[in-house]
Write a protein that holds these residues in place. Structure first.
Motif, PDB file in Angstrom:
ATOM      1  N   GLU A  99       0.835  -1.196   0.000  1.00  0.00           N
ATOM      2  CA  GLU A  99       0.000   0.000   0.000  1.00  0.00           C
ATOM      3  C   GLU A  99       0.871   1.247   0.000  1.00  0.00           C
ATOM      4  O   GLU A  99       1.969   1.248   0.561  1.00  0.00           O
ATOM      5  CB  GLU A  99      -0.901   0.038   1.235  1.00  0.00           C
ATOM      6  N   LEU A 100       0.344   2.285  -0.620  1.00  0.00           N
ATOM      7  CA  LEU A 100       0.975   3.596  -0.628  1.00  0.00           C
ATOM      8  C   LEU A 100      -0.057   4.605  -0.153  1.00  0.00           C
ATOM      9  O   LEU A 100      -1.136   4.714  -0.735  1.00  0.00           O
ATOM     10  CB  LEU A 100       1.465   3.966  -2.034  1.00  0.00           C
ATOM     11  N   ILE A 101       0.265   5.293   0.919  1.00  0.00           N
ATOM     12  CA  ILE A 101      -0.590   6.346   1.442  1.00  0.00           C
ATOM     13  C   ILE A 101       0.003   7.663   0.938  1.00  0.00           C
ATOM     14  O   ILE A 101       1.167   7.957   1.190  1.00  0.00           O
ATOM     15  CB  ILE A 101      -0.613   6.360   2.988  1.00  0.00           C
ATOM     16  N   ILE A 102      -0.802   8.432   0.216  1.00  0.00           N
ATOM     17  CA  ILE A 102      -0.340   9.724  -0.277  1.00  0.00           C
ATOM     18  C   ILE A 102      -1.151  10.827   0.384  1.00  0.00           C
ATOM     19  O   ILE A 102      -2.370  10.897   0.230  1.00  0.00           O
ATOM     20  CB  ILE A 102      -0.474   9.840  -1.811  1.00  0.00           C
TER      21      ILE A 102
ATOM     22  N   GLY B  73      -1.049   3.356 -13.534  1.00  0.00           N
ATOM     23  CA  GLY B  73      -0.784   2.066 -14.180  1.00  0.00           C
ATOM     24  C   GLY B  73       0.393   1.343 -13.565  1.00  0.00           C
ATOM     25  O   GLY B  73       0.358   0.122 -13.379  1.00  0.00           O
ATOM     26  N   PHE B  74       1.435   2.085 -13.226  1.00  0.00           N
ATOM     27  CA  PHE B  74       2.614   1.481 -12.607  1.00  0.00           C
ATOM     28  C   PHE B  74       2.269   0.838 -11.269  1.00  0.00           C
ATOM     29  O   PHE B  74       2.636  -0.312 -11.010  1.00  0.00           O
ATOM     30  CB  PHE B  74       3.718   2.530 -12.426  1.00  0.00           C
ATOM     31  N   PHE B  75       1.565   1.574 -10.404  1.00  0.00           N
ATOM     32  CA  PHE B  75       1.232   1.020  -9.087  1.00  0.00           C
ATOM     33  C   PHE B  75       0.293  -0.184  -9.215  1.00  0.00           C
ATOM     34  O   PHE B  75       0.416  -1.145  -8.447  1.00  0.00           O
ATOM     35  CB  PHE B  75       0.661   2.093  -8.162  1.00  0.00           C
ATOM     36  N   LYS B  76      -0.609  -0.167 -10.187  1.00  0.00           N
ATOM     37  CA  LYS B  76      -1.464  -1.340 -10.426  1.00  0.00           C
ATOM     38  C   LYS B  76      -0.609  -2.534 -10.835  1.00  0.00           C
ATOM     39  O   LYS B  76      -0.817  -3.649 -10.349  1.00  0.00           O
ATOM     40  CB  LYS B  76      -2.501  -1.038 -11.507  1.00  0.00           C
ATOM     41  N   LYS B  77       0.337  -2.313 -11.730  1.00  0.00           N
ATOM     42  CA  LYS B  77       1.233  -3.381 -12.190  1.00  0.00           C
ATOM     43  C   LYS B  77       2.033  -3.965 -11.024  1.00  0.00           C
ATOM     44  O   LYS B  77       2.281  -5.169 -10.966  1.00  0.00           O
ATOM     45  CB  LYS B  77       2.182  -2.826 -13.255  1.00  0.00           C
ATOM     46  N   MET B  78       2.412  -3.111 -10.074  1.00  0.00           N
ATOM     47  CA  MET B  78       3.180  -3.559  -8.911  1.00  0.00           C
ATOM     48  C   MET B  78       2.292  -4.144  -7.815  1.00  0.00           C
ATOM     49  O   MET B  78       2.774  -4.582  -6.782  1.00  0.00           O
ATOM     50  CB  MET B  78       3.989  -2.392  -8.317  1.00  0.00           C
ATOM     51  N   ASP B  79       0.971  -4.159  -8.057  1.00  0.00           N
ATOM     52  CA  ASP B  79      -0.005  -4.651  -7.085  1.00  0.00           C
ATOM     53  C   ASP B  79       0.110  -3.910  -5.748  1.00  0.00           C
ATOM     54  O   ASP B  79       0.099  -4.497  -4.671  1.00  0.00           O
ATOM     55  CB  ASP B  79       0.150  -6.167  -6.882  1.00  0.00           C
ATOM     56  N   CYS B  80       0.241  -2.594  -5.865  1.00  0.00           N
ATOM     57  CA  CYS B  80       0.366  -1.726  -4.693  1.00  0.00           C
ATOM     58  C   CYS B  80      -0.842  -0.793  -4.685  1.00  0.00           C
ATOM     59  O   CYS B  80      -0.980   0.068  -5.559  1.00  0.00           O
ATOM     60  CB  CYS B  80       1.671  -0.924  -4.777  1.00  0.00           C
ATOM     61  N   ALA B  81      -1.730  -0.966  -3.727  1.00  0.00           N
ATOM     62  CA  ALA B  81      -2.918  -0.122  -3.614  1.00  0.00           C
ATOM     63  C   ALA B  81      -2.500   1.289  -3.208  1.00  0.00           C
ATOM     64  O   ALA B  81      -1.638   1.470  -2.344  1.00  0.00           O
ATOM     65  CB  ALA B  81      -3.862  -0.700  -2.569  1.00  0.00           C
TER      66      ALA B  81
ATOM     67  N   TRP C 109      -2.200   6.699   8.086  1.00  0.00           N
ATOM     68  CA  TRP C 109      -0.840   6.158   8.225  1.00  0.00           C
ATOM     69  C   TRP C 109      -0.618   5.597   9.620  1.00  0.00           C
ATOM     70  O   TRP C 109      -0.083   4.498   9.782  1.00  0.00           O
ATOM     71  CB  TRP C 109       0.200   7.233   7.922  1.00  0.00           C
ATOM     72  N   ASN C 110      -0.997   6.341  10.626  1.00  0.00           N
ATOM     73  CA  ASN C 110      -0.749   5.918  12.002  1.00  0.00           C
ATOM     74  C   ASN C 110      -1.584   4.705  12.416  1.00  0.00           C
ATOM     75  O   ASN C 110      -1.249   4.026  13.386  1.00  0.00           O
ATOM     76  CB  ASN C 110      -0.969   7.077  12.973  1.00  0.00           C
ATOM     77  N   SER C 111      -2.648   4.401  11.686  1.00  0.00           N
ATOM     78  CA  SER C 111      -3.495   3.261  12.046  1.00  0.00           C
ATOM     79  C   SER C 111      -3.316   2.051  11.124  1.00  0.00           C
ATOM     80  O   SER C 111      -3.767   0.959  11.451  1.00  0.00           O
ATOM     81  CB  SER C 111      -4.970   3.683  12.055  1.00  0.00           C
ATOM     82  N   ILE C 112      -2.661   2.244   9.994  1.00  0.00           N
ATOM     83  CA  ILE C 112      -2.549   1.163   9.006  1.00  0.00           C
ATOM     84  C   ILE C 112      -1.537   0.111   9.458  1.00  0.00           C
ATOM     85  O   ILE C 112      -0.528   0.425  10.083  1.00  0.00           O
ATOM     86  CB  ILE C 112      -2.195   1.723   7.611  1.00  0.00           C
ATOM     87  N   GLU C 113      -1.844  -1.119   9.154  1.00  0.00           N
ATOM     88  CA  GLU C 113      -0.945  -2.241   9.451  1.00  0.00           C
ATOM     89  C   GLU C 113      -0.397  -2.764   8.135  1.00  0.00           C
ATOM     90  O   GLU C 113      -1.001  -2.592   7.085  1.00  0.00           O
ATOM     91  CB  GLU C 113      -1.721  -3.362  10.160  1.00  0.00           C
ATOM     92  N   GLY C 114       0.708  -3.428   8.183  1.00  0.00           N
ATOM     93  CA  GLY C 114       1.218  -4.086   6.982  1.00  0.00           C
ATOM     94  C   GLY C 114       2.314  -3.311   6.284  1.00  0.00           C
ATOM     95  O   GLY C 114       2.873  -2.355   6.807  1.00  0.00           O
ATOM     96  N   ARG C 115       2.591  -3.735   5.061  1.00  0.00           N
ATOM     97  CA  ARG C 115       3.729  -3.236   4.293  1.00  0.00           C
ATOM     98  C   ARG C 115       3.345  -1.995   3.493  1.00  0.00           C
ATOM     99  O   ARG C 115       3.000  -2.085   2.331  1.00  0.00           O
ATOM    100  CB  ARG C 115       4.254  -4.347   3.397  1.00  0.00           C
ATOM    101  N   ALA C 116       3.411  -0.844   4.180  1.00  0.00           N
ATOM    102  CA  ALA C 116       2.986   0.407   3.565  1.00  0.00           C
ATOM    103  C   ALA C 116       4.144   1.388   3.478  1.00  0.00           C
ATOM    104  O   ALA C 116       5.048   1.385   4.320  1.00  0.00           O
ATOM    105  CB  ALA C 116       1.851   1.035   4.358  1.00  0.00           C
ATOM    106  N   ILE C 117       4.092   2.205   2.437  1.00  0.00           N
ATOM    107  CA  ILE C 117       4.995   3.333   2.282  1.00  0.00           C
ATOM    108  C   ILE C 117       4.124   4.579   2.216  1.00  0.00           C
ATOM    109  O   ILE C 117       2.922   4.502   1.951  1.00  0.00           O
ATOM    110  CB  ILE C 117       5.886   3.190   1.020  1.00  0.00           C
TER     111      ILE C 117
END
Length: 120
Positions: free
Chosen positions: A65-68, A84-92, A105-113
């Protein structure tokens, strides 16, 4: 280790007690680095539209996941190529104003940037 964001105001963001007066990227490791706005500004003349080149720089292998934070008012957006790039990388990707993005951001769990725009 995930970096906790303490607060944000127009023009700055405080992460783990450190004040940053520029846009930042938070990596999977928790490392905070300055956003490379020039990667988008060279293509679009603005840093409010994220280019493919900047998307490739932001992404890290293994990120799910990417939080912007799109700014205090919410001007930042993704280019079609970046989407399209983030979809290809399977990154929500989750775009929201920076105040809201900090809460997510402060509440999300998992592999996020995260990418946080601190002005408009």
């Amino acid at each position: 280790m995930k970096a906790v964001i303490d607060d944000t105001h127009f023009g700055n963001i405080t992460i783990a007690g450190n004040l940053y007066e520029h846009d930042v990227i938070i990596r999977l490791s928790g490392e905070v680095e300055k956003r490379k706005k020039s990667l988008s500004r060279l293509i679009y003349g603005t840093s409010h539209k994220i280019s493919l080149g900047e998307a490739q720089y932001i992404y890290e292998k293994g990120a799910r996941e990417l939080i912007i934070g799109t700014g205090q008012i919410g001007y930042v957006e993704l280019s079609d190529e970046a989407v399209g790039f983030f979809k290809k990388m399977d990154c929500a990707v989750h775009l929201m104003d920076t105040k809201q993005a900090v809460q997510v951001w402060n509440s999300i769990e998992g592999r996020a940037i995260g990418l946080f725009h601190v002005t408009c």
